[in-house]
Design a protein around this motif. Structure first.
Motif, PDB file in Angstrom:
ATOM      1  N   ARG A   1       0.824  -1.208   0.000  1.00 26.33           N
ATOM      2  CA  ARG A   1       0.000   0.000   0.000  1.00 26.33           C
ATOM      3  C   ARG A   1       0.863   1.265   0.000  1.00 26.33           C
ATOM      4  NH1 ARG A   1      -0.797   4.180   2.527  1.00 26.33           N
ATOM      5  NH2 ARG A   1       0.807   3.519   3.991  1.00 26.33           N
TER       6      ARG A   1
ATOM      7  N   SER B   1       0.374   5.774  -0.748  1.00 21.03           N
ATOM      8  CA  SER B   1      -0.586   6.838  -1.036  1.00 21.03           C
ATOM      9  C   SER B   1      -0.331   7.421  -2.413  1.00 21.03           C
ATOM     10  CB  SER B   1      -0.433   7.956  -0.004  1.00 21.03           C
ATOM     11  OG  SER B   1      -0.729   7.468   1.277  1.00 21.03           O
TER      12      SER B   1
ATOM     13  N   GLU C   1      -3.678  19.193   6.118  1.00 17.34           N
ATOM     14  CA  GLU C   1      -3.551  20.575   5.620  1.00 17.34           C
ATOM     15  C   GLU C   1      -4.110  21.546   6.674  1.00 17.34           C
ATOM     16  OE1 GLU C   1      -1.778  21.337   3.053  1.00 17.34           O
ATOM     17  OE2 GLU C   1      -1.581  19.350   2.170  1.00 17.34           O
TER      18      GLU C   1
ATOM     19  N   ARG D   1      11.203   3.523   2.720  1.00 16.90           N
ATOM     20  CA  ARG D   1      10.607   3.079   3.986  1.00 16.90           C
ATOM     21  C   ARG D   1      11.707   2.830   5.011  1.00 16.90           C
ATOM     22  NH1 ARG D   1       5.057   3.921   3.344  1.00 16.90           N
ATOM     23  NH2 ARG D   1       4.787   3.969   1.107  1.00 16.90           N
TER      24      ARG D   1
END
Ligand SMILES: Cc1cc2nc3c(=O)[nH]c(=O)nc-3n(C[C@H](O)[C@H](O)[C@H](O)COP(=O)(O)O)c2cc1C
Length: 193
Positions: free
Chosen positions: A17, A19, A145, A183
């Motif tokens: 996974r 983003s 944000e 990572r």
């Protein structure tokens, strides 16, 4: 990777996974049934005291533009010197993905369960939502944000005093190539006691 992860679709999903960027979103979003599945899974997280300390606000279709315009007006009021591009971006951020879910953390006073634990549960709800979206073939990204911390936006979303946004989970298809980020190595983050 260890052998037990091979041929295990759940582990493969978790292992790979990542983003998307907002600009990677493309194509149709989840339908109502898929969204219900995602939200059901998002609501299935550890929750000390069974306090259900989170809520979901689904922002889809025209709602994204409406909230985007609201955020844009807050931005304009706070940044009178801003240039057109910045004003446009403030309005567009919620419109890249077809569906955005605002995850509201709503901790309550409890003699045994501190607010921190309840906030962690809201974070877990965000992550479950992301995993469920990925399992259904969508991509998802968790963003805050500035407007996630803005009282005017919280009020617009119907949040009550003491409630905060764990973030906005943007969900949609992003089938193009997506670069992974570096990572951490296990030795950097794991200590055996
Ligand atoms: C609570 C939270 C808030 C975040 N807010 C932002 C944000 O406002 N802007 C941003 O670029 N990334 C934000 N991120 C990071 C992205 O969600 C994402 O994790 C990262 O860009 C890529 O990592 P991934 O591929 O492992 O998901 C946030 C992450 C978390 C956990």
């Amino acid at each position: 990777m260890t052998d037990h992860a091979a041929d295990n679709p759940a582990l493969e999903l978790l292992r790979t996974r990542r983003s998307p960027k907002l600009r990677d979103f493309d194509g149709p979003g989840p339908g109502e049934t898929e969204l219900e599945t995602m939200l059901t899974i998002a609501a299935r997280v550890p929750d000390h005291g069974r306090l259900t300390p989170w809520r979901f606000v689904v922002i889809a279709g025209e709602g994204r533009e409406r909230l985007g315009e609201f955020i844009g007006r807050c931005f304009d009021a706070d940044n009178p010197e801003a240039i057109e591009d910045q004003k446009l971006m403030a309005r567009r951020r919620l419109c890249f993905a077809p569906v955005v879910v605002a995850v509201v953390s709503c901790p309550v006073e409890h003699p045994k369960v501190p607010a921190w634990e309840q906030e962690l549960s809201a974070g877990a709800a965000c992550m479950n939502l992301i995993h469920a979206a990925n399992a259904l073939g969508y991509a998802a990204v968790w963003l805050t944000e500035w407007y996630a911390f803005d009282d005017r936006v919280l009020e617009e979303l119907g949040c009550e005093p003491g409630q905060r946004l764990a973030g906005f989970v943007h969900i949609g298809r992003a089938d193009g190539p997506r670069e992974d980020r570096e990572r951490p190595g296990l030795s950097d983050v794991v200590r055996w006691y």
